[in-house]
Design a protein around this motif. Structure first.
Motif, PDB file in Angstrom:
ATOM      1  N   LYS A 158      17.124 -12.760   7.723  1.00 24.84           N
ATOM      2  CA  LYS A 158      15.905 -12.652   8.525  1.00 24.84           C
ATOM      3  C   LYS A 158      15.737 -13.825   9.493  1.00 24.84           C
ATOM      4  CE  LYS A 158      14.561  -8.956   6.303  1.00 24.84           C
ATOM      5  NZ  LYS A 158      14.559  -7.621   6.979  1.00 24.84           N
ATOM      6  N   VAL A 159      16.355 -14.957   9.190  1.00 22.41           N
ATOM      7  CA  VAL A 159      16.149 -16.172   9.982  1.00 22.41           C
ATOM      8  C   VAL A 159      17.303 -16.439  10.938  1.00 22.41           C
ATOM      9  CG1 VAL A 159      15.840 -18.684   9.875  1.00 22.41           C
ATOM     10  CG2 VAL A 159      14.676 -17.210   8.215  1.00 22.41           C
ATOM     11  N   VAL A 160      18.533 -16.306  10.449  1.00 24.31           N
ATOM     12  CA  VAL A 160      19.706 -16.576  11.293  1.00 24.31           C
ATOM     13  C   VAL A 160      20.036 -15.310  12.061  1.00 24.31           C
ATOM     14  CG1 VAL A 160      22.076 -17.437  11.347  1.00 24.31           C
ATOM     15  CG2 VAL A 160      20.502 -18.250   9.585  1.00 24.31           C
ATOM     16  N   THR A 161      19.296 -15.099  13.139  1.00 23.28           N
ATOM     17  CA  THR A 161      19.473 -13.927  13.994  1.00 23.28           C
ATOM     18  C   THR A 161      19.940 -14.365  15.374  1.00 23.28           C
ATOM     19  OG1 THR A 161      17.185 -13.993  14.813  1.00 23.28           O
ATOM     20  CG2 THR A 161      17.597 -12.762  12.768  1.00 23.28           C
ATOM     21  N   THR A 162      20.500 -13.428  16.123  1.00 28.73           N
ATOM     22  CA  THR A 162      20.953 -13.771  17.472  1.00 28.73           C
ATOM     23  C   THR A 162      19.792 -14.260  18.323  1.00 28.73           C
ATOM     24  OG1 THR A 162      20.732 -11.427  18.085  1.00 28.73           O
ATOM     25  CG2 THR A 162      22.924 -12.201  17.422  1.00 28.73           C
ATOM     26  N   GLU A 163      18.631 -13.654  18.155  1.00 28.56           N
ATOM     27  CA  GLU A 163      17.459 -14.062  18.933  1.00 28.56           C
ATOM     28  C   GLU A 163      17.050 -15.490  18.595  1.00 28.56           C
ATOM     29  OE1 GLU A 163      12.748 -12.858  19.612  1.00 28.56           O
ATOM     30  OE2 GLU A 163      14.044 -11.613  18.347  1.00 28.56           O
ATOM     31  N   ASN A 164      16.964 -15.817  17.294  1.00 29.52           N
ATOM     32  CA  ASN A 164      16.551 -17.169  16.896  1.00 29.52           C
ATOM     33  C   ASN A 164      17.572 -18.212  17.310  1.00 29.52           C
ATOM     34  OD1 ASN A 164      14.082 -16.501  15.788  1.00 29.52           O
ATOM     35  ND2 ASN A 164      14.870 -16.278  13.705  1.00 29.52           N
ATOM     36  N   LEU A 165      18.857 -17.892  17.186  1.00 23.49           N
ATOM     37  CA  LEU A 165      19.885 -18.860  17.557  1.00 23.49           C
ATOM     38  C   LEU A 165      19.868 -19.132  19.058  1.00 23.49           C
ATOM     39  CD1 LEU A 165      22.891 -17.782  15.299  1.00 23.49           C
ATOM     40  CD2 LEU A 165      21.239 -19.607  14.914  1.00 23.49           C
ATOM     41  N   SER A 166      19.610 -18.099  19.842  1.00 23.35           N
ATOM     42  CA  SER A 166      19.519 -18.291  21.286  1.00 23.35           C
ATOM     43  C   SER A 166      18.261 -19.064  21.647  1.00 23.35           C
ATOM     44  CB  SER A 166      19.518 -16.928  21.976  1.00 23.35           C
ATOM     45  OG  SER A 166      19.362 -17.081  23.373  1.00 23.35           O
ATOM     46  N   ARG A 167      17.157 -18.719  21.002  1.00 26.05           N
ATOM     47  CA  ARG A 167      15.874 -19.330  21.350  1.00 26.05           C
ATOM     48  C   ARG A 167      15.814 -20.794  20.945  1.00 26.05           C
ATOM     49  NH1 ARG A 167      10.564 -18.765  18.550  1.00 26.05           N
ATOM     50  NH2 ARG A 167      11.645 -17.478  17.011  1.00 26.05           N
ATOM     51  N   VAL A 168      16.358 -21.139  19.770  1.00 23.19           N
ATOM     52  CA  VAL A 168      16.218 -22.498  19.242  1.00 23.19           C
ATOM     53  C   VAL A 168      17.413 -23.385  19.599  1.00 23.19           C
ATOM     54  CG1 VAL A 168      16.054 -23.856  17.130  1.00 23.19           C
ATOM     55  CG2 VAL A 168      14.711 -21.755  17.376  1.00 23.19           C
ATOM     56  N   TYR A 169      18.615 -22.842  19.475  1.00 24.89           N
ATOM     57  CA  TYR A 169      19.816 -23.648  19.715  1.00 24.89           C
ATOM     58  C   TYR A 169      20.402 -23.472  21.121  1.00 24.89           C
ATOM     59  CZ  TYR A 169      20.322 -24.794  14.734  1.00 24.89           C
ATOM     60  OH  TYR A 169      20.147 -25.270  13.473  1.00 24.89           O
ATOM     61  N   GLY A 170      20.084 -22.356  21.764  1.00 24.63           N
ATOM     62  CA  GLY A 170      20.713 -22.081  23.045  1.00 24.63           C
ATOM     63  C   GLY A 170      22.162 -21.673  22.908  1.00 24.63           C
ATOM     64  N   VAL A 171      22.487 -20.916  21.844  1.00 26.73           N
ATOM     65  CA  VAL A 171      23.851 -20.448  21.645  1.00 26.73           C
ATOM     66  C   VAL A 171      23.850 -18.947  21.349  1.00 26.73           C
ATOM     67  CG1 VAL A 171      24.695 -22.669  20.783  1.00 26.73           C
ATOM     68  CG2 VAL A 171      23.882 -20.944  19.156  1.00 26.73           C
ATOM     69  N   PRO A 174      29.176 -19.209  16.114  1.00 25.95           N
ATOM     70  CA  PRO A 174      28.686 -19.506  17.465  1.00 25.95           C
ATOM     71  C   PRO A 174      29.849 -19.447  18.452  1.00 25.95           C
ATOM     72  CG  PRO A 174      27.877 -21.115  15.862  1.00 25.95           C
ATOM     73  CD  PRO A 174      28.948 -20.327  15.177  1.00 25.95           C
ATOM     74  N   ILE A 175      29.621 -18.804  19.612  1.00 21.50           N
ATOM     75  CA  ILE A 175      30.742 -18.601  20.526  1.00 21.50           C
ATOM     76  C   ILE A 175      30.504 -19.130  21.935  1.00 21.50           C
ATOM     77  CG2 ILE A 175      31.771 -16.662  19.287  1.00 21.50           C
ATOM     78  CD1 ILE A 175      30.282 -14.772  21.167  1.00 21.50           C
ATOM     79  N   ARG A 176      29.257 -19.174  22.400  1.00 20.17           N
ATOM     80  CA  ARG A 176      29.026 -19.683  23.757  1.00 20.17           C
ATOM     81  C   ARG A 176      27.569 -20.111  23.903  1.00 20.17           C
ATOM     82  NH1 ARG A 176      29.797 -14.131  24.651  1.00 20.17           N
ATOM     83  NH2 ARG A 176      31.946 -14.570  25.250  1.00 20.17           N
ATOM     84  N   LEU A 177      27.330 -20.883  24.982  1.00 22.82           N
ATOM     85  CA  LEU A 177      25.978 -21.344  25.272  1.00 22.82           C
ATOM     86  C   LEU A 177      25.183 -20.256  25.972  1.00 22.82           C
ATOM     87  CD1 LEU A 177      26.708 -24.939  26.643  1.00 22.82           C
ATOM     88  CD2 LEU A 177      25.967 -24.314  24.349  1.00 22.82           C
ATOM     89  N   THR A 178      23.874 -20.267  25.716  1.00 26.64           N
ATOM     90  CA  THR A 178      22.955 -19.399  26.436  1.00 26.64           C
ATOM     91  C   THR A 178      21.734 -20.236  26.809  1.00 26.64           C
ATOM     92  OG1 THR A 178      21.743 -18.712  24.445  1.00 26.64           O
ATOM     93  CG2 THR A 178      23.660 -17.388  25.094  1.00 26.64           C
ATOM     94  N   PRO A 179      20.985 -19.839  27.804  1.00 26.96           N
ATOM     95  CA  PRO A 179      19.753 -20.576  28.127  1.00 26.96           C
ATOM     96  C   PRO A 179      18.767 -20.474  26.969  1.00 26.96           C
ATOM     97  CG  PRO A 179      20.374 -19.125  29.932  1.00 26.96           C
ATOM     98  CD  PRO A 179      21.234 -18.758  28.761  1.00 26.96           C
ATOM     99  N   ARG A 180      18.161 -21.590  26.582  1.00 20.23           N
ATOM    100  CA  ARG A 180      17.148 -21.556  25.539  1.00 20.23           C
ATOM    101  C   ARG A 180      15.891 -20.887  26.075  1.00 20.23           C
ATOM    102  NH1 ARG A 180      17.631 -27.673  23.117  1.00 20.23           N
ATOM    103  NH2 ARG A 180      19.623 -27.405  22.071  1.00 20.23           N
ATOM    104  N   THR A 181      15.298 -20.077  25.227  1.00 24.05           N
ATOM    105  CA  THR A 181      14.086 -19.365  25.626  1.00 24.05           C
ATOM    106  C   THR A 181      12.835 -19.949  24.998  1.00 24.05           C
ATOM    107  OG1 THR A 181      14.393 -17.763  23.834  1.00 24.05           O
ATOM    108  CG2 THR A 181      15.327 -17.221  25.984  1.00 24.05           C
ATOM    109  N   SER A 182      12.989 -21.002  24.140  1.00 24.86           N
ATOM    110  CA  SER A 182      11.810 -21.579  23.483  1.00 24.86           C
ATOM    111  C   SER A 182      11.110 -22.535  24.419  1.00 24.86           C
ATOM    112  CB  SER A 182      12.226 -22.313  22.222  1.00 24.86           C
ATOM    113  OG  SER A 182      13.156 -23.309  22.497  1.00 24.86           O
TER     114      SER A 182
END
Length: 260
Positions: free
Chosen positions: A224-237, A252-260
């Motif tokens: 429930k916690v380690v989701t693609t959405e949470n990883l992108s939002r918090v870590y930017g990956v 983890p495979i690549r960087l994404t813009p953080r949404t938080s």
């Protein structure tokens, strides 16, 4: 006795809120992984629990204010592995690990056979038995980390708090460490560990607390916690998530813009 609760805990350092009204309940039998990027507040949260940092709010152990236990009571209740590890004394590995028994011994008393057995078991769990007579100052960084973790295990407290305990360990010893933590939790004690190793946390921790900018973003099982959405939002990956019979697999495979 091992129920640990935090109620609206806030820590302000300078003009910045490092923790912002954090409330948590942690029960005996849990292996809790504390996740979040650098500067999220993970170490501050752990150091606040160990009473190293002034805070607002309440922290209770077994329903009683943790601060009321005093230093000796806390040493018998909480064992803490800090993030910064150094051994300055040229003493043997066994002597370092044996320091974990001090909260349970009378002043100036020698260790009993039972204490010695506990120390030996802690050293075996951390795979440092062969280093028993080595000077602690001669160890590699990874070996030193395992020695200090063995000292924590030898303390045999209801709650273990570890700040980045897997840092500097090779993959085999990382897996051995989280297996040990899981076994300790299964025995009814509580383990709270901050981790940057997402694959280890997702696969082995019964509960994940994700923290960002001093606030809890998510709290629950890894699925429930380690989701693609949470990883992108918090870590930017961006990460690949898979699951097998033993749990979640995170890559983890690549960087994404953080949404938080």
């Amino acid at each position: 006795m091992s129920r640990l609760s935090l109620d609206n805990v806030t820590v302000t350092l300078g003009d910045r809120k490092v923790l912002d009204r954090v409330s948590l309940n942690m029960e005996g039998g849990e292996f809790v992984g504390l996740l979040g990027p650098n500067g999220a507040g993970k170490s501050t949260l752990l150091r606040t629990i160990t009473q190293e940092i002034p805070y607002e709010g309440a922290i209770r152990l077994g329903g009683k204010p943790l601060a009321d236990l005093g230093a000796e009571g806390r040493a018998r209740s909480l064992a803490y592995l800090p993030q910064i590890r150094d051994i300055a004394w040229p003493v043997s590995v066994t002597e370092i690990v044996a320091l974990g028994r001090l909260p349970h011994c009378r002043p100036f008393a020698k260790m009993t056979m039972a204490d010695g057995a506990i120390v030996a078991d802690a050293m075996e769990r951390m795979d440092i038995t062969a280093l028993a007579h080595r000077r602690a100052t001669e160890l590699s960084g990874g070996e030193m980390a395992r020695v200090l973790m063995a000292r924590v295990l030898a303390q045999e407290t209801p709650i273990i708090i570890a700040d980045e305990p897997a840092a500097g360990l090779d993959p085999a010893h990382q897996i051995a460490l989280v297996e040990t933590f899981a076994a300790i939790a299964k025995s009814g004690r509580t383990v709270i560990a901050s981790l940057h190793e997402l694959p280890l946390a997702a696969r082995w921790c019964q509960r994940i607390i994700l923290i960002s900018q001093g606030k809890i973003v998510a709290d629950g099982p890894a699925s429930k916690v380690v989701t693609t959405e949470n990883l992108s939002r918090v870590y930017g990956v961006e990460a690949m998530l898979m699951e097998d019979a033993q749990g979640l697999i995170v890559a983890p495979i690549r960087l994404t813009p953080r949404t938080s």
